[in-house]
Design an enzyme around this catalytic site. Sequence first.
Site, PDB file in Angstrom:
ATOM      1  N   THR A 107      -3.607  20.558   3.219  1.00 41.53           N
ATOM      2  CA  THR A 107      -3.869  20.598   4.656  1.00 41.53           C
ATOM      3  C   THR A 107      -2.821  21.470   5.339  1.00 41.53           C
ATOM      4  O   THR A 107      -1.637  21.429   4.999  1.00 41.53           O
ATOM      5  CB  THR A 107      -3.862  19.188   5.277  1.00 41.53           C
ATOM      6  OG1 THR A 107      -2.624  18.537   4.976  1.00 41.53           O
ATOM      7  CG2 THR A 107      -5.019  18.363   4.757  1.00 41.53           C
ATOM      8  N   ASP A 166      -2.215  16.232   1.235  1.00 48.13           N
ATOM      9  CA  ASP A 166      -2.181  16.141   2.696  1.00 48.13           C
ATOM     10  C   ASP A 166      -0.739  16.339   3.147  1.00 48.13           C
ATOM     11  O   ASP A 166       0.044  15.392   3.238  1.00 48.13           O
ATOM     12  CB  ASP A 166      -2.713  14.779   3.142  1.00 48.13           C
ATOM     13  CG  ASP A 166      -2.921  14.717   4.649  1.00 48.13           C
ATOM     14  OD1 ASP A 166      -2.677  15.734   5.322  1.00 48.13           O
ATOM     15  OD2 ASP A 166      -3.332  13.647   5.142  1.00 48.13           O
ATOM     16  N   ALA A 167      -0.391  17.595   3.422  1.00 48.83           N
ATOM     17  CA  ALA A 167       0.992  17.942   3.742  1.00 48.83           C
ATOM     18  C   ALA A 167       1.150  18.515   5.143  1.00 48.83           C
ATOM     19  O   ALA A 167       2.241  18.535   5.688  1.00 48.83           O
ATOM     20  CB  ALA A 167       1.522  18.950   2.718  1.00 48.83           C
ATOM     21  N   LYS A 168       0.061  19.022   5.713  1.00 45.24           N
ATOM     22  CA  LYS A 168       0.052  19.594   7.071  1.00 45.24           C
ATOM     23  C   LYS A 168       1.178  20.601   7.278  1.00 45.24           C
ATOM     24  O   LYS A 168       1.896  20.557   8.273  1.00 45.24           O
ATOM     25  CB  LYS A 168       0.096  18.479   8.110  1.00 45.24           C
ATOM     26  CG  LYS A 168      -1.105  17.531   8.030  1.00 45.24           C
ATOM     27  CD  LYS A 168      -1.029  16.462   9.091  1.00 45.24           C
ATOM     28  CE  LYS A 168      -2.242  15.531   9.006  1.00 45.24           C
ATOM     29  NZ  LYS A 168      -2.232  14.689   7.781  1.00 45.24           N
ATOM     30  N   ARG A 169       1.296  21.532   6.354  1.00 41.98           N
ATOM     31  CA  ARG A 169       2.326  22.555   6.446  1.00 41.98           C
ATOM     32  C   ARG A 169       1.812  23.756   7.245  1.00 41.98           C
ATOM     33  O   ARG A 169       0.644  23.843   7.581  1.00 41.98           O
ATOM     34  CB  ARG A 169       2.768  22.991   5.055  1.00 41.98           C
ATOM     35  CG  ARG A 169       3.415  21.907   4.196  1.00 41.98           C
ATOM     36  CD  ARG A 169       4.579  21.236   4.910  1.00 41.98           C
ATOM     37  NE  ARG A 169       5.459  20.542   3.986  1.00 41.98           N
ATOM     38  CZ  ARG A 169       5.469  19.232   3.771  1.00 41.98           C
ATOM     39  NH1 ARG A 169       4.606  18.470   4.411  1.00 41.98           N
ATOM     40  NH2 ARG A 169       6.319  18.680   2.929  1.00 41.98           N
TER      41      ARG A 169
END
Length: 264
Positions: free
Chosen positions: A121, A94-97
């Site tokens: 993510t 879960d890094a939302k890059r």
Amino acid sequence: MTKKEIVKQIRKKKSFLCVGLDPDMNKIPHSLRSHPDALFEFCRRIVDATEEYTVAFKPNAAFFEVHGTAGWDAMERIISYIRKTYPSQFVIADAKRGDIGNTSFMYAQAFLERMDAHAVTVAPYMGKDSVTPFLKPGKWTVLLALTSNAGSEDFQIPELYKKVLQVSSEWGTQENMMYVAGATRAELLAEVRKIVPGHFLLVPGVGAQGGSLEEVVRFGKNEEVGLLVNASRSILYASSGEDFAAAASAEAKKLRDQMQVLLE
């Protein structure tokens, strides 16, 4: 990990639970805070205690990278531990890059190759060229579409999330792209399903954020279930004492048992 393999584990375990690994040093038991490898050890015990009831784990990069190089090392090692010890578990970084193409390419290498997570993510705001580097063979992109936080109403609702779904569904397939769709607005999952009926949805917001598991299933389930429901704080911090792992296991089992009833 293929879509077929994920569905197989859901059917086998009668669970579509994903446990988020958000190790907050201010919340983990006092006895672990002085441990020389506290981040990894806390997560390892949670994983071992809950694996029986889950089909996925989601380490949240923010809770690791705040500790600098030691945190990155702990995240890399917990992903490796899950992959080797429990190979049937789906692992989401879960890094939302999401950035311009060459930067996204490096992010994709970091999380999908070096750390060897199954999925990462990704934020879609910068468009197709910022997302396609994550669509690697045998890996998954989990695209933010309809998030569970209160601020989602600032931009996503009522229409932008629909455009995100419509446009991005042409970039990937049901075999390499999932969508984040929050449980706190579960009734909107019916709208999500009209646009992406066959894609998997990663659904945060059940548990500490108050989302209804029953409503998530009612509005979001498809023929293959198509759901990974994430719970983090409600499981990780079910107890702040020495029994934290046992309490986490009990909370995960409770959610799994509810899922089993809803699947039937």
